[in-house]
Design an enzyme around this catalytic site. Structure first.
Site, PDB file in Angstrom:
ATOM      1  N   GLY A  16       0.821  -1.207   0.000  1.00 30.21           N
ATOM      2  CA  GLY A  16       0.000   0.000   0.000  1.00 30.21           C
ATOM      3  C   GLY A  16       0.858   1.261   0.000  1.00 30.21           C
ATOM      4  N   GLY A  17       2.046   1.170  -0.604  1.00 26.52           N
ATOM      5  CA  GLY A  17       3.007   2.287  -0.543  1.00 26.52           C
ATOM      6  C   GLY A  17       2.769   3.401  -1.545  1.00 26.52           C
ATOM      7  N   LEU A  21      -0.350   7.026   4.177  1.00 30.74           N
ATOM      8  CA  LEU A  21       0.764   6.853   5.109  1.00 30.74           C
ATOM      9  C   LEU A  21       1.862   5.977   4.507  1.00 30.74           C
ATOM     10  CD1 LEU A  21      -1.228   6.387   8.448  1.00 30.74           C
ATOM     11  CD2 LEU A  21      -0.030   8.424   7.633  1.00 30.74           C
ATOM     12  N   TYR A 149      -7.493   0.548  18.163  1.00 28.48           N
ATOM     13  CA  TYR A 149      -8.648  -0.305  18.477  1.00 28.48           C
ATOM     14  C   TYR A 149      -8.334  -1.785  18.269  1.00 28.48           C
ATOM     15  CZ  TYR A 149      -9.987   0.329  13.467  1.00 28.48           C
ATOM     16  OH  TYR A 149     -10.008   0.387  12.096  1.00 28.48           O
ATOM     17  N   PRO A 191      -1.266   3.873  14.903  1.00 26.90           N
ATOM     18  CA  PRO A 191      -1.527   5.313  14.744  1.00 26.90           C
ATOM     19  C   PRO A 191      -2.939   5.671  15.206  1.00 26.90           C
ATOM     20  CG  PRO A 191      -0.998   4.236  12.621  1.00 26.90           C
ATOM     21  CD  PRO A 191      -1.337   3.166  13.619  1.00 26.90           C
ATOM     22  N   PRO A 193      -5.635   9.101  14.481  1.00 29.87           N
ATOM     23  CA  PRO A 193      -6.054   9.659  13.190  1.00 29.87           C
ATOM     24  C   PRO A 193      -5.002  10.535  12.504  1.00 29.87           C
ATOM     25  CG  PRO A 193      -7.275  10.675  15.005  1.00 29.87           C
ATOM     26  CD  PRO A 193      -6.415   9.615  15.624  1.00 29.87           C
TER      27      PRO A 193
HETATM   28  C1  HXC Z   1     -20.435  -1.845   3.564  1.00 29.79           C
HETATM   29  C2  HXC Z   1     -19.127  -2.524   1.765  1.00 29.79           C
HETATM   30  C3  HXC Z   1     -18.606  -1.222   1.633  1.00 29.79           C
HETATM   31  C4  HXC Z   1     -19.065  -0.212   2.554  1.00 29.79           C
HETATM   32  C5  HXC Z   1     -17.720  -2.493   0.109  1.00 29.79           C
HETATM   33  N1  HXC Z   1     -18.561  -3.264   0.805  1.00 29.79           N
HETATM   34  N2  HXC Z   1     -17.718  -1.241   0.601  1.00 29.79           N
HETATM   35  N3  HXC Z   1     -20.048  -2.843   2.710  1.00 29.79           N
HETATM   36  N4  HXC Z   1     -19.953  -0.572   3.492  1.00 29.79           N
HETATM   37  N5  HXC Z   1     -18.599   1.041   2.504  1.00 29.79           N
HETATM   38  C6  HXC Z   1     -18.846  -4.669   0.559  1.00 29.79           C
HETATM   39  C7  HXC Z   1     -19.320  -4.890  -0.867  1.00 29.79           C
HETATM   40  O1  HXC Z   1     -20.703  -4.626  -1.009  1.00 29.79           O
HETATM   41  C8  HXC Z   1     -19.012  -6.378  -1.053  1.00 29.79           C
HETATM   42  O2  HXC Z   1     -19.968  -7.196  -0.460  1.00 29.79           O
HETATM   43  C9  HXC Z   1     -17.723  -6.562  -0.246  1.00 29.79           C
HETATM   44  O3  HXC Z   1     -17.665  -5.458   0.675  1.00 29.79           O
HETATM   45  C10 HXC Z   1     -16.491  -6.522  -1.129  1.00 29.79           C
HETATM   46  O4  HXC Z   1     -16.562  -5.343  -1.923  1.00 29.79           O
HETATM   47  P1  HXC Z   1     -15.488  -5.018  -3.046  1.00 29.79           P
HETATM   48  O5  HXC Z   1     -15.792  -3.700  -3.634  1.00 29.79           O
HETATM   49  O6  HXC Z   1     -15.344  -6.208  -3.946  1.00 29.79           O
HETATM   50  O7  HXC Z   1     -14.241  -4.933  -2.107  1.00 29.79           O
HETATM   51  P2  HXC Z   1     -12.700  -4.930  -2.399  1.00 29.79           P
HETATM   52  O8  HXC Z   1     -12.313  -4.835  -3.828  1.00 29.79           O
HETATM   53  O9  HXC Z   1     -12.228  -6.081  -1.627  1.00 29.79           O
HETATM   54  O10 HXC Z   1     -12.307  -3.512  -1.801  1.00 29.79           O
HETATM   55  C11 HXC Z   1     -11.984  -3.330  -0.473  1.00 29.79           C
HETATM   56  C12 HXC Z   1     -12.619  -2.110   0.153  1.00 29.79           C
HETATM   57  C13 HXC Z   1     -12.132  -0.811  -0.509  1.00 29.79           C
HETATM   58  C14 HXC Z   1     -12.266  -2.158   1.600  1.00 29.79           C
HETATM   59  C15 HXC Z   1     -14.102  -2.256  -0.059  1.00 29.79           C
HETATM   60  O11 HXC Z   1     -12.704   0.295   0.121  1.00 29.79           O
HETATM   61  C16 HXC Z   1     -10.657  -0.632  -0.482  1.00 29.79           C
HETATM   62  O12 HXC Z   1      -9.892  -1.324  -1.119  1.00 29.79           O
HETATM   63  N6  HXC Z   1     -10.161   0.299   0.328  1.00 29.79           N
HETATM   64  C17 HXC Z   1      -8.706   0.557   0.463  1.00 29.79           C
HETATM   65  C18 HXC Z   1      -8.539   1.857   1.098  1.00 29.79           C
HETATM   66  C19 HXC Z   1      -9.015   1.897   2.522  1.00 29.79           C
HETATM   67  O13 HXC Z   1     -10.073   1.312   2.862  1.00 29.79           O
HETATM   68  N7  HXC Z   1      -8.262   2.632   3.308  1.00 29.79           N
HETATM   69  C20 HXC Z   1      -8.634   2.908   4.627  1.00 29.79           C
HETATM   70  C21 HXC Z   1      -7.661   2.328   5.578  1.00 29.79           C
HETATM   71  S1  HXC Z   1      -7.862   3.269   7.012  1.00 29.79           S
HETATM   72  P3  HXC Z   1     -21.190  -7.882  -1.322  1.00 29.79           P
HETATM   73  O14 HXC Z   1     -21.916  -8.727  -0.331  1.00 29.79           O
HETATM   74  O15 HXC Z   1     -22.012  -6.736  -1.851  1.00 29.79           O
HETATM   75  O16 HXC Z   1     -20.535  -8.673  -2.427  1.00 29.79           O
HETATM   76  C22 HXC Z   1      -7.767   2.366   8.380  1.00 29.79           C
HETATM   77  C23 HXC Z   1      -7.601   3.254   9.577  1.00 29.79           C
HETATM   78  C24 HXC Z   1      -8.394   2.987  10.742  1.00 29.79           C
HETATM   79  O17 HXC Z   1      -7.780   1.187   8.349  1.00 29.79           O
HETATM   80  C25 HXC Z   1      -8.162   3.899  11.943  1.00 29.79           C
HETATM   81  C26 HXC Z   1      -8.590   5.328  11.832  1.00 29.79           C
HETATM   82  C27 HXC Z   1      -8.331   6.118  13.091  1.00 29.79           C
HETATM   83  P1  NAP Z   2      -4.842   4.305   2.262  1.00 24.48           P
HETATM   84  O1  NAP Z   2      -4.135   5.464   1.633  1.00 24.48           O
HETATM   85  O2  NAP Z   2      -6.211   3.967   1.789  1.00 24.48           O
HETATM   86  O3  NAP Z   2      -3.886   3.052   2.130  1.00 24.48           O
HETATM   87  C1  NAP Z   2      -4.312   1.765   1.910  1.00 24.48           C
HETATM   88  C2  NAP Z   2      -3.426   1.177   0.830  1.00 24.48           C
HETATM   89  O4  NAP Z   2      -3.618  -0.228   0.778  1.00 24.48           O
HETATM   90  C3  NAP Z   2      -3.706   1.732  -0.559  1.00 24.48           C
HETATM   91  O5  NAP Z   2      -2.502   2.157  -1.136  1.00 24.48           O
HETATM   92  C4  NAP Z   2      -4.261   0.531  -1.327  1.00 24.48           C
HETATM   93  O6  NAP Z   2      -3.837   0.575  -2.686  1.00 24.48           O
HETATM   94  C5  NAP Z   2      -3.632  -0.625  -0.575  1.00 24.48           C
HETATM   95  N1  NAP Z   2      -4.431  -1.838  -0.682  1.00 24.48           N
HETATM   96  C6  NAP Z   2      -5.738  -2.004  -0.357  1.00 24.48           C
HETATM   97  N2  NAP Z   2      -6.131  -3.254  -0.628  1.00 24.48           N
HETATM   98  C7  NAP Z   2      -5.052  -3.893  -1.127  1.00 24.48           C
HETATM   99  C8  NAP Z   2      -4.837  -5.210  -1.599  1.00 24.48           C
HETATM  100  N3  NAP Z   2      -5.810  -6.104  -1.579  1.00 24.48           N
HETATM  101  N4  NAP Z   2      -3.582  -5.545  -2.042  1.00 24.48           N
HETATM  102  C9  NAP Z   2      -2.581  -4.628  -2.049  1.00 24.48           C
HETATM  103  N5  NAP Z   2      -2.732  -3.362  -1.617  1.00 24.48           N
HETATM  104  C10 NAP Z   2      -3.964  -3.002  -1.163  1.00 24.48           C
HETATM  105  O7  NAP Z   2      -4.993   4.489   3.853  1.00 24.48           O
HETATM  106  P2  NAP Z   2      -4.008   5.044   4.977  1.00 24.48           P
HETATM  107  O8  NAP Z   2      -4.839   5.911   5.849  1.00 24.48           O
HETATM  108  O9  NAP Z   2      -2.741   5.558   4.406  1.00 24.48           O
HETATM  109  O10 NAP Z   2      -3.719   3.719   5.808  1.00 24.48           O
HETATM  110  C11 NAP Z   2      -2.440   3.098   5.835  1.00 24.48           C
HETATM  111  C12 NAP Z   2      -2.343   2.176   7.028  1.00 24.48           C
HETATM  112  O11 NAP Z   2      -2.465   2.906   8.239  1.00 24.48           O
HETATM  113  C13 NAP Z   2      -3.432   1.100   7.094  1.00 24.48           C
HETATM  114  O12 NAP Z   2      -2.898  -0.107   7.597  1.00 24.48           O
HETATM  115  C14 NAP Z   2      -4.415   1.681   8.072  1.00 24.48           C
HETATM  116  O13 NAP Z   2      -5.206   0.684   8.679  1.00 24.48           O
HETATM  117  C15 NAP Z   2      -3.460   2.334   9.041  1.00 24.48           C
HETATM  118  N6  NAP Z   2      -4.059   3.370   9.871  1.00 24.48           N
HETATM  119  C16 NAP Z   2      -4.388   4.557   9.309  1.00 24.48           C
HETATM  120  C17 NAP Z   2      -4.915   5.546  10.119  1.00 24.48           C
HETATM  121  C18 NAP Z   2      -5.273   6.895   9.570  1.00 24.48           C
HETATM  122  O14 NAP Z   2      -5.809   7.715  10.332  1.00 24.48           O
HETATM  123  N7  NAP Z   2      -5.003   7.195   8.317  1.00 24.48           N
HETATM  124  C19 NAP Z   2      -5.108   5.299  11.480  1.00 24.48           C
HETATM  125  C20 NAP Z   2      -4.766   4.060  12.013  1.00 24.48           C
HETATM  126  C21 NAP Z   2      -4.222   3.102  11.194  1.00 24.48           C
HETATM  127  P3  NAP Z   2      -4.698  -0.031  -3.907  1.00 24.48           P
HETATM  128  O15 NAP Z   2      -6.087   0.470  -3.756  1.00 24.48           O
HETATM  129  O16 NAP Z   2      -3.950   0.464  -5.114  1.00 24.48           O
HETATM  130  O17 NAP Z   2      -4.595  -1.509  -3.808  1.00 24.48           O
END
Ligand code: HXC
Ligand code: NAP
Length: 283
Positions: A16-17, A21, A149, A191, A193
């Protein structure tokens, strides 16, 4: 924070580089002299990030595409990075997926998606790199990005909380098992937020961002700065941290402890009210 060239000679793989982050850590590692490989699903995003980092630091950044849920794509990634840089020294498990939702509204596939990326993705990368390090007698190290969490739990992000708790358990378990036998260190960062497009769009959609006020929720009164996290990550993957193993370091401005302490909400009590309570006690 670290001195120039502190990571020179190391090759660091950041999942996820290409965004958020992960990109900030990759940039700082590169500026400290490391070769960096960035891995995720979207090649255009990775290529743009690699170009931007190389222009900024003068270092070498290799974009490789694949999915952390697919073990074979991790093996191909490893081959590609070794072919380019000779070896891999550090794995940063940063890739993640997350969304905010009442748990009962989620489908089982939604659960699978987040657990697949966060927990299975992390174990896939760690297992592939660990086997490679053990076979080649390399004392590698793993840094996993978890969250606070992982131990408090959190409603509305239950798949992520389950997965991040697993990542923490993996970190502490392998720190001992692989630390003792192979000299491989495993650590984690939790981390609070830090604004990123990925986290904010998935976790604070619409008006939810306005409801999250850092000045009330976080003792230091603000969100984290990406460089603050990159500094900590660079230290943990460097040889300066050779005695840090099995640790999770929180970087959240005191956020989770504020939520946990029984009387912490008493910061709303004014001096006049404290004076009044004292006079009621006769002091
Ligand atoms: C509910 C959802 C949904 C949503 C997708 N789904 N988005 N359900 N709410 N917002 C469901 C879909 O309907 C589907 O189920 C299943 O999840 C898989 O969906 P896909 O689109 O095929 O998912 P996928 O390709 O695996 O994509 C993963 C993803 C996407 C999580 C949905 O958002 C993603 O790749 N995000 C990467 C970036 C990211 O999330 N970054 C945040 C990290 S922050 P059905 O049943 O319909 O088939 C973090 C920090 C936490 O972790 C701490 C903060 C302080
Ligand atoms: P982000 O930019 O959405 O980063 C997530 C990355 O993961 C994206 O580059 C995405 O790239 C990659 N990724 C998602 N699904 C993948 C898959 N199946 N295979 C390979 N790569 C995949 O979010 P971020 O906020 O920087 O988060 C980075 C890390 O910090 C995460 O572990 C998150 O849980 C943690 N974190 C973040 C926060 C915050 O406040 N931002 C707080 C606590 C912890 P592609 O979509 O191109 O695959």
């Amino acid at each position: 924070m670290l001195r120039d060239n502190a990571l020179k000679g190391k090759t660091i793989l950041v999942t996820g580089g290409g965004t958020g982050l992960g990109k900030s850590m990759a940039t700082y590692f590169s500026s400290l002299g490391a070769n960096v490989a960035i891995f995720s699903r979207k090649m255009p995003v990775l290529e743009a990030a690699a170009k931007e980092i190389e222009e900024k630091t003068g270092g070498s950044v290799l974009p490789v595409t694949g999915d952390v849920r697919d073990y074979e794509s991790i093996e191909r990634l490893l081959e590609t990075v070794v072919a380019k840089y000779g070896q891999v020294d550090v794995l940063v498990n940063n890739a993640a997926g997350n969304f905010v939702s009442p748990t009962e509204r989620l489908s089982h596939r939604a659960f699978e998606s987040v657990i697949g990326i966060v927990l299975q993705g992390t174990t896939n990368c760690t297992l592939a790199l660990g086997k490679y390090w053990i076979k080649n007698k390399i004392k590698g190290n793993v840094l996993s990005i978890t969250t606070t969490y992982a131990w408090t739990g959190s409603g509305y992000v239950v798949p992520s909380a389950c997965a991040k708790a697993g990542v923490l358990a993996m970190t502490r378990s392998l720190a001992v098992e692989w630390g003792k036998k192979y000299g491989i260190r495993c650590n984690a960062i939790a981390p609070g937020p830090f604004p990123t497009e990925g986290a904010w769009s998935n976790l604070l959609p619409g008006d939810l961002e306005k409801k999250f006020s850092p000045e009330n929720k976080i003792p230091v009164g603000r969100y984290g700065d990406h460089q603050e996290l990159a500094n900590l990550a660079a230290y943990l993957v460097s040889d300066f941290a050779a005695y840090v193993n099995g640790e999770v370091i929180t970087i959240d401005g005191g956020e989770w402890l504020q939520g946990a302490g029984e009387f912490n909400d008493f910061s709303v009590v004014t001096d006049e009210m404290w004076d009044m309570f004292a006079s009621m006690r006769g002091k």
